[in-house]
Design an enzyme around this catalytic site. Structure first.
Site, short mmCIF file in Angstrom:
data_model
loop_
_atom_site.label_atom_id
_atom_site.label_comp_id
_atom_site.label_asym_id
_atom_site.label_seq_id
_atom_site.Cartn_x
_atom_site.Cartn_y
_atom_site.Cartn_z
CG HIS A 150 110.46 -42.90 60.24
ND1 HIS A 150 109.87 -41.84 59.59
CD2 HIS A 150 111.77 -42.59 60.37
CE1 HIS A 150 110.78 -40.91 59.36
NE2 HIS A 150 111.94 -41.34 59.82
CG HIS A 159 113.19 -61.33 49.38
ND1 HIS A 159 113.81 -62.43 48.86
CD2 HIS A 159 113.74 -61.15 50.60
CE1 HIS A 159 114.69 -62.90 49.72
NE2 HIS A 159 114.67 -62.12 50.80
O1 JB2 Z 1 105.97 -74.36 43.00
C1 JB2 Z 1 106.64 -74.84 43.91
C2 JB2 Z 1 108.06 -74.75 43.95
N1 JB2 Z 1 108.99 -74.22 43.12
C3 JB2 Z 1 110.19 -74.48 43.67
N2 JB2 Z 1 106.04 -75.48 44.96
C4 JB2 Z 1 106.73 -76.03 45.99
N3 JB2 Z 1 106.07 -76.62 46.97
N4 JB2 Z 1 108.08 -75.98 46.04
C5 JB2 Z 1 108.73 -75.37 45.05
N5 JB2 Z 1 110.04 -75.17 44.84
C6 JB2 Z 1 111.09 -75.68 45.73
O2 JB2 Z 1 111.58 -74.62 46.55
C7 JB2 Z 1 112.33 -76.20 45.03
O3 JB2 Z 1 112.13 -77.52 44.54
C8 JB2 Z 1 113.38 -76.10 46.12
O4 JB2 Z 1 113.47 -77.28 46.90
C9 JB2 Z 1 112.90 -74.95 46.99
C10 JB2 Z 1 113.77 -73.71 46.84
O5 JB2 Z 1 114.95 -73.93 47.52
P1 JB2 Z 1 116.29 -73.10 47.29
O6 JB2 Z 1 117.21 -73.44 48.41
O7 JB2 Z 1 116.75 -73.31 45.90
O8 JB2 Z 1 115.85 -71.58 47.34
P2 JB2 Z 1 115.18 -70.76 48.53
O9 JB2 Z 1 114.17 -69.94 47.88
O10 JB2 Z 1 114.78 -71.62 49.67
O11 JB2 Z 1 116.38 -69.86 49.07
C11 JB2 Z 1 116.89 -68.80 48.31
O12 JB2 Z 1 116.39 -67.57 48.80
C12 JB2 Z 1 116.75 -67.28 50.15
C13 JB2 Z 1 116.09 -65.99 50.57
C14 JB2 Z 1 118.37 -68.99 48.46
O13 JB2 Z 1 119.04 -68.33 47.47
C15 JB2 Z 1 118.88 -68.53 49.81
O14 JB2 Z 1 120.29 -68.37 49.77
C16 JB2 Z 1 118.25 -67.22 50.27
N6 JB2 Z 1 118.65 -66.96 51.65
#
Ligand code: JB2
Length: 225
Positions: A150, A159
């Site tokens: 709260h 985040h």
């Molecule tokens: O500018 C962008 C960009 N930069 C990176 N535009 C778009 N459309 N996509 C972008 N990406 C893409 O985001 C990357 O190419 C990659 O495919 C994706 C990030 O995926 P990743 O699995 O590396 O990270 P995440 O942010 O989805 O997940 C992280 O954060 C979560 C909160 C991980 O560390 C997880 O373990 C965690 N739970």
């Protein structure tokens, strides 16, 4: 009479980023029936044509204009990250630039007080709790099982990672990252873009841009930017 005839159509959204965080978001959006998902855009051409769960990765961000012209009205920042929230902020601003609206994502299992304020584009993931009097800005992730007690104030693009807890009256500055499982004591102020390491216990204020870790948390080095 066809019972479907009067159903309002759901807004159509595009998800920006097609990694691990996007998988959780697709699941949340499906479970909450918030929006039709048009597709995912990702910066990595090598995964175009693949799927995030059951959603196709259509291409890169250069497709945003065409999607908006074709009737997509909303976007979701699909990036998560474990430290620097700058890329999430940049993608949020990109979506706005194309005159899309940020979709607010809330898993049905999230518990959100009706006396809490939640800004546009926030993502309240499975099992998260946001209690009375808390005020959340825009583009904030309250990740799975995280707690915002709260009267906390959480500024834009923060985040709060999986299982982290903000006790009452905490202020988290814009772009801060609260690591998985960290605990922040009542009334503490976390500065803008500060990073709290996973599992930390924060019992003193954290200056802007500082990285802290440990129990009790102490500064390590300078954060991003
Ligand atoms: O500018 C962008 C960009 N930069 C990176 N535009 C778009 N459309 N996509 C972008 N990406 C893409 O985001 C990357 O190419 C990659 O495919 C994706 C990030 O995926 P990743 O699995 O590396 O990270 P995440 O942010 O989805 O997940 C992280 O954060 C979560 C909160 C991980 O560390 C997880 O373990 C965690 N739970």
């Amino acid at each position: 009479m066809n019972p479907d005839a009067e159903k309002p159509s759901l807004p159509r959204c595009v998800i920006l980023g097609g990694g691990g965080h996007a998988r959780v978001l697709v699941d949340c959006i499906r479970e909450s029936r918030l929006s039709e998902i048009e597709g995912v855009l990702d910066a990595d051409p090598s995964i175009h044509g693949r799927k995030v769960l059951d959603v196709l990765i259509l291409g890169g961000d250069e497709m945003l204009g065409g999607l908006a012209a074709g009737g997509v009205t909303h976007f979701v920042v699909g990036l998560g990250g474990v430290r620097d929230n700058g890329p999430r902020r940049r993608l949020f601003e990109l979506g706005l630039l194309f005159r899309l609206a940020p979709l607010s994502v809330r898993h049905p299992s999230a518990v959100v007080s009706r006396w809490a304020g939640v800004g546009p584009g926030c993502q309240l993931l499975p099992g998260s709790i946001v209690n009375a009097g808390a005020v959340l800005g825009k583009n904030i992730i309250v990740n799975s099982g995280a707690v915002v007690e709260h009267d906390c104030v959480v500024e834009d693009h923060v985040h709060i990672a999986t299982g982290a807890r903000l006790a009452s009256g905490v202020r988290a500055g814009a772009g801060a990252h609260i690591g998985a499982g960290a605990t922040v004591r009542q009334g503490i102020a976390i500065g803008e873009r500060a990073v709290v390491g996973a599992g930390a216990a924060v019992i003193r204020d954290v200056a802007a841009g500082t990285v802290v870790a440990g129990v009790p948390a102490r500064p390590l080095d300078k954060g991003p930017g």
